[in-house]
Design an enzyme around this catalytic site. Sequence first.
Site, PDB file in Angstrom:
ATOM      1  N   SER A  95     -11.582  42.522  -6.062  1.00  0.00           N
ATOM      2  CA  SER A  95     -10.894  41.137  -6.205  1.00  0.00           C
ATOM      3  C   SER A  95      -9.624  40.945  -5.237  1.00  0.00           C
ATOM      4  O   SER A  95      -9.993  40.876  -4.001  1.00  0.00           O
ATOM      5  CB  SER A  95     -10.267  41.254  -7.646  1.00  0.00           C
ATOM      6  OG  SER A  95      -9.675  40.038  -8.237  1.00  0.00           O
ATOM      7  N   HIS A 202     -11.280  35.307 -12.957  1.00  0.00           N
ATOM      8  CA  HIS A 202     -12.707  35.460 -12.638  1.00  0.00           C
ATOM      9  C   HIS A 202     -13.604  34.802 -13.858  1.00  0.00           C
ATOM     10  O   HIS A 202     -14.597  35.271 -14.037  1.00  0.00           O
ATOM     11  CB  HIS A 202     -13.199  36.940 -12.571  1.00  0.00           C
ATOM     12  CG  HIS A 202     -12.609  37.484 -11.292  1.00  0.00           C
ATOM     13  ND1 HIS A 202     -12.626  37.249  -9.860  1.00  0.00           N
ATOM     14  CD2 HIS A 202     -11.623  38.462 -11.428  1.00  0.00           C
ATOM     15  CE1 HIS A 202     -12.082  38.120  -9.274  1.00  0.00           C
ATOM     16  NE2 HIS A 202     -11.239  38.840  -9.905  1.00  0.00           N
TER      17      HIS A 202
END
Length: 309
Positions: A95, A202
């Site tokens: 990430s 996300h």
Amino acid sequence: MGILSNKKVAFVFPGQGSQAVGMGKDFYDNSEIGKDFFKKADSILDFSLSDLCFDGPIEILSKTVNTQTALYTVSAIAYETLKEQIKPFVCAGHSAGEYAALFAAKAFDFENGLKLISKRAFFMNQISLANPGSMAAVLNLPIETIQEINEKVSGICVTANINTPVQIVVSGEKEAIEQAMPLYKEAGAKRVLPLNVSGAFHSPLMKEAEIKLGEYLQSIEISKLEVPVIANITAEIENEPEEIKKNLKSQITGSVQWVKSCTKMAEMGTEVFVELGSGSVLTGLIKKICPDIPVYSVFSTEGIKELVD
């Protein structure tokens, strides 16, 4: 020079959840690179990131707007301190950690990377406040079963992080996650843990942040990579600057394909994984994905010395 200098070493960089009070202080105290990078970060961000990293409090350090810049800075310092002794064969980041991986691969310099991840953190935080959601970790339930349940519940509920074959994080609207959690348990999940996060990262709830980051990325110059980086969103090597921008934008709402990313690095011939920055979250994940490949976590100058020797 240690045995790792002749190995194919993958450098991996952690994302949110790996922050801790005291992160980076050893580098600041014991290396010129640490002092220099923290001073640059304090100047660029217009507040003392160094004080926040060293002294906390953890509640403020864990806010999205602060965590991402802190992790990027400490990971970049760790990489700069190690790179002369051990060269990476391939890089990846989880990430927000993908920005440190791209820095290591020379996609941008430290300063421009910090400005970029600072914008990412700002946009994600802004959208989290305006459009709150939640996330949960589901343990020991096949991804196919999780996805079937996600499609049954009312509202947005998607797979956000595929961290290991048996640890998957879901993200979405609070009511949808609450509806799905008992269904995962009924389907056989060992545990379902709500995560202490400020937003539904996300997931489609981050769409506005994705658009804003995409617009900002157009003003950023990204160079061709000098080291391969495995993109979160595709789990493939992406080298073209425009492709990298597209991946960074899509990553805001898309799933982190960590299992596929680690498997890809193993298939490329990785002989050792080294986690650089703060904590050892990725070390634990990689041990479950690639149990036959040694993995080390390094978050201090002493750790680097031990690794090199």
